[in-house]
Design a protein around this motif. Structure first.
Motif, mmCIF file in Angstrom:
data_model
loop_
_atom_site.group_PDB
_atom_site.id
_atom_site.type_symbol
_atom_site.label_atom_id
_atom_site.label_comp_id
_atom_site.label_asym_id
_atom_site.label_seq_id
_atom_site.Cartn_x
_atom_site.Cartn_y
_atom_site.Cartn_z
ATOM 1 N N GLY A 214 0.833 -1.206 0.000
ATOM 2 C CA GLY A 214 0.000 0.000 0.000
ATOM 3 C C GLY A 214 0.863 1.250 0.000
ATOM 4 N N LEU A 215 1.922 1.201 0.802
ATOM 5 C CA LEU A 215 2.857 2.327 0.858
ATOM 6 C C LEU A 215 3.501 2.538 -0.515
ATOM 7 C CD1 LEU A 215 4.334 4.363 2.750
ATOM 8 C CD2 LEU A 215 6.103 2.627 3.013
ATOM 9 N N ILE A 216 3.933 1.445 -1.117
ATOM 10 C CA ILE A 216 4.598 1.542 -2.421
ATOM 11 C C ILE A 216 3.663 2.126 -3.481
ATOM 12 C CG2 ILE A 216 5.499 0.164 -4.347
ATOM 13 C CD1 ILE A 216 6.704 -1.722 -2.236
ATOM 14 N N ILE A 217 2.451 1.567 -3.560
ATOM 15 C CA ILE A 217 1.504 2.009 -4.595
ATOM 16 C C ILE A 217 1.225 3.507 -4.477
ATOM 17 C CG2 ILE A 217 -0.895 1.838 -5.375
ATOM 18 C CD1 ILE A 217 -0.771 -1.124 -4.397
ATOM 19 N N ALA A 242 3.959 5.193 -13.032
ATOM 20 C CA ALA A 242 3.513 4.887 -11.670
ATOM 21 C C ALA A 242 3.065 3.437 -11.573
ATOM 22 C CB ALA A 242 2.377 5.829 -11.261
ATOM 23 N N VAL A 243 2.290 2.980 -12.549
ATOM 24 C CA VAL A 243 1.772 1.611 -12.491
ATOM 25 C C VAL A 243 2.902 0.605 -12.695
ATOM 26 C CG1 VAL A 243 0.205 -0.048 -13.539
ATOM 27 C CG2 VAL A 243 -0.515 2.317 -13.253
ATOM 28 N N VAL A 244 3.757 0.868 -13.675
ATOM 29 C CA VAL A 244 4.846 -0.062 -13.951
ATOM 30 C C VAL A 244 5.773 -0.175 -12.742
ATOM 31 C CG1 VAL A 244 6.918 -0.424 -15.341
ATOM 32 C CG2 VAL A 244 4.782 0.258 -16.442
ATOM 33 N N TRP A 245 6.187 0.989 -12.211
ATOM 34 C CA TRP A 245 7.120 0.947 -11.079
ATOM 35 C C TRP A 245 6.482 0.355 -9.832
ATOM 36 C CZ3 TRP A 245 12.015 0.633 -11.062
ATOM 37 C CH2 TRP A 245 12.747 1.176 -12.117
ATOM 38 N N ALA A 246 5.238 0.673 -9.596
ATOM 39 C CA ALA A 246 4.577 0.100 -8.420
ATOM 40 C C ALA A 246 4.542 -1.422 -8.560
ATOM 41 C CB ALA A 246 3.172 0.673 -8.268
ATOM 42 N N SER A 247 4.187 -1.917 -9.749
ATOM 43 C CA SER A 247 4.092 -3.366 -9.939
ATOM 44 C C SER A 247 5.448 -4.033 -9.744
ATOM 45 C CB SER A 247 3.562 -3.689 -11.337
ATOM 46 O OG SER A 247 2.337 -3.015 -11.540
ATOM 47 N N VAL A 248 6.468 -3.455 -10.348
ATOM 48 C CA VAL A 248 7.808 -4.029 -10.214
ATOM 49 C C VAL A 248 8.231 -4.028 -8.745
ATOM 50 C CG1 VAL A 248 10.247 -3.647 -10.723
ATOM 51 C CG2 VAL A 248 8.542 -3.424 -12.546
ATOM 52 N N LEU A 249 8.035 -2.896 -8.090
ATOM 53 C CA LEU A 249 8.480 -2.789 -6.697
ATOM 54 C C LEU A 249 7.681 -3.706 -5.767
ATOM 55 C CD1 LEU A 249 9.178 1.040 -6.426
ATOM 56 C CD2 LEU A 249 10.844 -0.829 -6.505
ATOM 57 N N LEU A 251 6.625 -6.704 -6.547
ATOM 58 C CA LEU A 251 7.190 -8.049 -6.683
ATOM 59 C C LEU A 251 8.576 -8.135 -6.047
ATOM 60 C CD1 LEU A 251 5.905 -8.788 -10.267
ATOM 61 C CD2 LEU A 251 5.028 -9.668 -8.103
ATOM 62 N N VAL A 252 9.366 -7.081 -6.213
ATOM 63 C CA VAL A 252 10.698 -7.098 -5.610
ATOM 64 C C VAL A 252 10.593 -7.073 -4.086
ATOM 65 C CG1 VAL A 252 12.850 -5.804 -5.339
ATOM 66 C CG2 VAL A 252 11.801 -6.009 -7.600
ATOM 67 N N SER A 253 9.771 -6.178 -3.571
ATOM 68 C CA SER A 253 9.676 -6.067 -2.110
ATOM 69 C C SER A 253 9.027 -7.306 -1.517
ATOM 70 C CB SER A 253 8.904 -4.811 -1.715
ATOM 71 O OG SER A 253 7.562 -4.938 -2.118
ATOM 72 N N ASP A 254 8.171 -7.972 -2.301
ATOM 73 C CA ASP A 254 7.566 -9.213 -1.828
ATOM 74 C C ASP A 254 8.660 -10.214 -1.487
ATOM 75 O OD1 ASP A 254 5.518 -11.099 -1.297
ATOM 76 O OD2 ASP A 254 5.894 -12.019 -3.257
ATOM 77 N N TYR A 255 9.628 -10.301 -2.390
ATOM 78 C CA TYR A 255 10.734 -11.219 -2.142
ATOM 79 C C TYR A 255 11.534 -10.779 -0.918
ATOM 80 C CZ TYR A 255 15.063 -13.763 -2.657
ATOM 81 O OH TYR A 255 16.159 -14.553 -2.412
ATOM 82 N N VAL A 256 11.837 -9.486 -0.871
ATOM 83 C CA VAL A 256 12.652 -8.972 0.239
ATOM 84 C C VAL A 256 11.962 -9.215 1.576
ATOM 85 C CG1 VAL A 256 13.664 -6.899 1.260
ATOM 86 C CG2 VAL A 256 13.762 -7.244 -1.218
ATOM 87 N N VAL A 257 10.678 -8.866 1.650
ATOM 88 C CA VAL A 257 9.962 -9.033 2.913
ATOM 89 C C VAL A 257 9.876 -10.519 3.276
ATOM 90 C CG1 VAL A 257 7.771 -8.680 4.119
ATOM 91 C CG2 VAL A 257 8.655 -6.905 2.611
#
Ligand SMILES: Nc1ncnc2c1ncn2[C@@H]1O[C@H](COP(=O)(O)OP(=O)(O)O)[C@@H](O)[C@H]1O
Ligand SMILES: [Mg+2]
Lengths: 264, 248
Positions: A214-217, A242-249, A251-257
């Protein structure tokens, strides 16, 4: 003779991209800092916050219901297919439930909301930027971070976990429907499977991720909106970014978290 | 008092302001004229700190606008009311919400009190019965007047007008001229007005300054301006396409 990209230009191009990536990242963190500072004015922004929660949360529900039903359904179907001949079907609910609560519901909810809410935030703020409405706020001595960014970020951080809870529930219902009607597994056995090895911490980890998403979006949406320039074309570009970067981030942050929350 | 000292501003390679020096005294109405794209809006935005100078400084009552940040800057801005060239109304808010926003944000007035002041200001600019309309439902001239009402709602010390009469019919333009004069009489307002409407300029100005090629090339009373022999100024105020100002 074939034309080739000169090496230096290639390097410069890549270098430019890298530099830009880091300067964007830095600017987003600055915006995050300013948003945290704006928390001090929270009492003044309750109304706007509430409006945004309505938009981010309540109005996203129909979309979340549809995506969750099918996500749950397909994961039950796929799991049943993979279990066939190896694993007893009474574990179907266990596998599907975990997958939904930990990964599928938070990530897919976030991706859907990124498309809907992230785009709307970037487009609205971007339009305000190019039509001087953001300047007008500034000129009145009203901070755009406090007035525009804070309510959107606060609403998204609160509502994404709420939407994810709904998504969890509806996806599991969808999975159960597939189990009962198409796999031939009694509902009770499916639900017992869900409860087996169910950890509250799994659910919580999903919700923590949802808050991060939510924060990222919202932050990425606001950032690209505020950096929109030009006219309609600029707003369009910002919205796409905004949409592209939010989507990428997401997925990336999902892995990190995940690596932070779960040890294997 | 506003003091602009040696202000320079470029966008990329394009030099827009090239050493502006201008002082606007307390209670005075300074009108800045100049062709489209000469940087009049850019100059106004510097005064209120929306743009940062490349060089030079803008002093408002002794404070350098470009040296203050954050809360301090917002505090300084409350002295100003600005009418944007485009109006810059918030299109998600109704007319009443637009005009009342500065009051809701910066005062503890009750909702009825805000509404009363808002209605009074809207009447002042000749608007009624549009309270709950959104800006998109208004005509260009109406939007401009709403923007004017919003800028003056908190009765600021200094008003900045960016082409307040452009796009209005001559009668409504004169209503706005009268309003600017009246505001000044009642509140002793300082005002900087950017315009290329010469009728308006002659009517409201204490001083007329002309911006040309990034510099203030003319600064005199309306009377002197009217009788000037300066070819550039003369060409502009008479509105002829032949002269020292190259159009194409
Ligand atoms: N934010 C900006 N970025 C780049 N160029 C700008 C910006 N704002 C204004 N300009 C340029 O500065 C020049 C003066 O603009 P402006 O002040 O709007 O003119 P006007 O005198 O008509 O109000 C124009 O050439 C415009 O393209
Ligand atoms: Mg202009």
């Amino acid at each position: 003779m074939r034309w080739q990209v000169p090496r230096t230009i290639e390097l410069e191009y890549v270098g430019g991209k890298v530099v830009r990536f880091f300067s964007h990242t830095g600017a987003v963190f600055i915006l995050l800092g300013q948003t945290v500072v704006a928390l001090a004015e929270i009492r003044k922004r309750v109304g706007l916050w509430f409006d945004q929660m309505l938009f981010v949360g309540v109005r996203s529900l129909p979309l979340i219901v549809i995506t969750s039903v099918f996500t749950g359904g397909v994961s039950a179907w796929q799991a049943a297919y993979q279990f066939k001949g190896y694993i007893p079907l009474r574990y179907l609910g266990t596998a599907v439930g975990k997958a939904i609560v930990i990964e599928l519901a938070p990530v897919l909810t976030a991706l859907v909301v990124a498309g809907r809410v992230g785009a709307a935030i970037a487009a609205e703020i971007g339009t305000m930027k190019v039509t001087e409405q953001v300047d007008a706020l500034e000129a009145m001595g009203i901070s755009p971070v406090s007035y525009l960014v804070f309510p959107r970020v606060a609403a998204s951080v609160v509502m994404l976990p709420v939407l994810t809870v709904f998504a969890d529930f509806i996806a599991i219902m969808g999975a159960m429907a597939v189990a009962v009607f198409f796999v031939g597994l009694p509902g009770e056995i499916f639900l017992n499977g869900v409860k087996l090895f169910f950890h509250v911490s799994d659910l919580m980890s999903g919700l923590v991720k949802a808050a991060v998403f939510g924060l990222i979006i919202s932050l990425v949406g606001c950032y690209h909106g505020l950096s929109a320039e030009g006219g309609a074309e600029g707003v369009g570009q910002s919205t796409t970014r905004a949409v592209v970067w939010a989507s990428v981030l997401i997925l990336v942050s999902d892995y990190v978290v995940a690596t932070l929350l779960f040890s294997i | 008092m506003i003091e602009i000292v040696d202000l320079h501003k470029s966008f990329g390679r394009k030099r827009v302001l090239d050493g502006i020096n201008l002082t606007v005294r307390e209670g005075e109405t300074a009108v800045i004229i100049g062709g489209s794209g000469t940087g009049k809006s850019v100059l106004l935005k510097h005064i209120i700190g929306l743009l940062e100078p490349d060089e030079g400084s803008i002093l408002v009552d002794g404070t350098d606008v470009s040296s203050v940040r954050g809360e301090e800057l917002y505090l300084l801005r409350k002295k100003f009311g600005m009418v944007f060239q485009s109006g810059a109304l918030f299109d998600s808010l109704t007319v009443v919400e637009n005009v009342g926003l500065p009051l809701r944000e910066h005062t503890d007035l009750k909702e009825e009190e805000v509404l009363e002041i808002v209605r009074e200001k809207l009447a002042l600019v000749g608007l009624s019965g549009v309270d709950n309309q959104k800006p998109a439902e208004l005509s260009g001239g109406m939007r401009k007047r709403v923007a004017l009402a919003r800028a003056l709602v908190a009765e600021p010390e200094v008003m900045l007008y960016d082409e307040p009469t452009t796009g209005l019919d001559p009668i409504m333009a004169d209503v706005i001229n009268e309003l600017i004069l009246d505001l000044r009489k009642r509140l002793g307002n300082t005002a900087v007005v950017v315009t290329h409407d010469m009728a308006s300029a002659f009517k409201i100005a204490d001083r007329i300054c002309m911006l040309f090629k990034g510099k203030i090339i003319w600064d005199a009373s309306p009377e002197e301006t009217r009788d000037t022999k300066d070819p550039v100024v003369q060409q502009f105020i008479t509105g002829t396409s032949v002269g020292p100002i190259q159009v194409v």
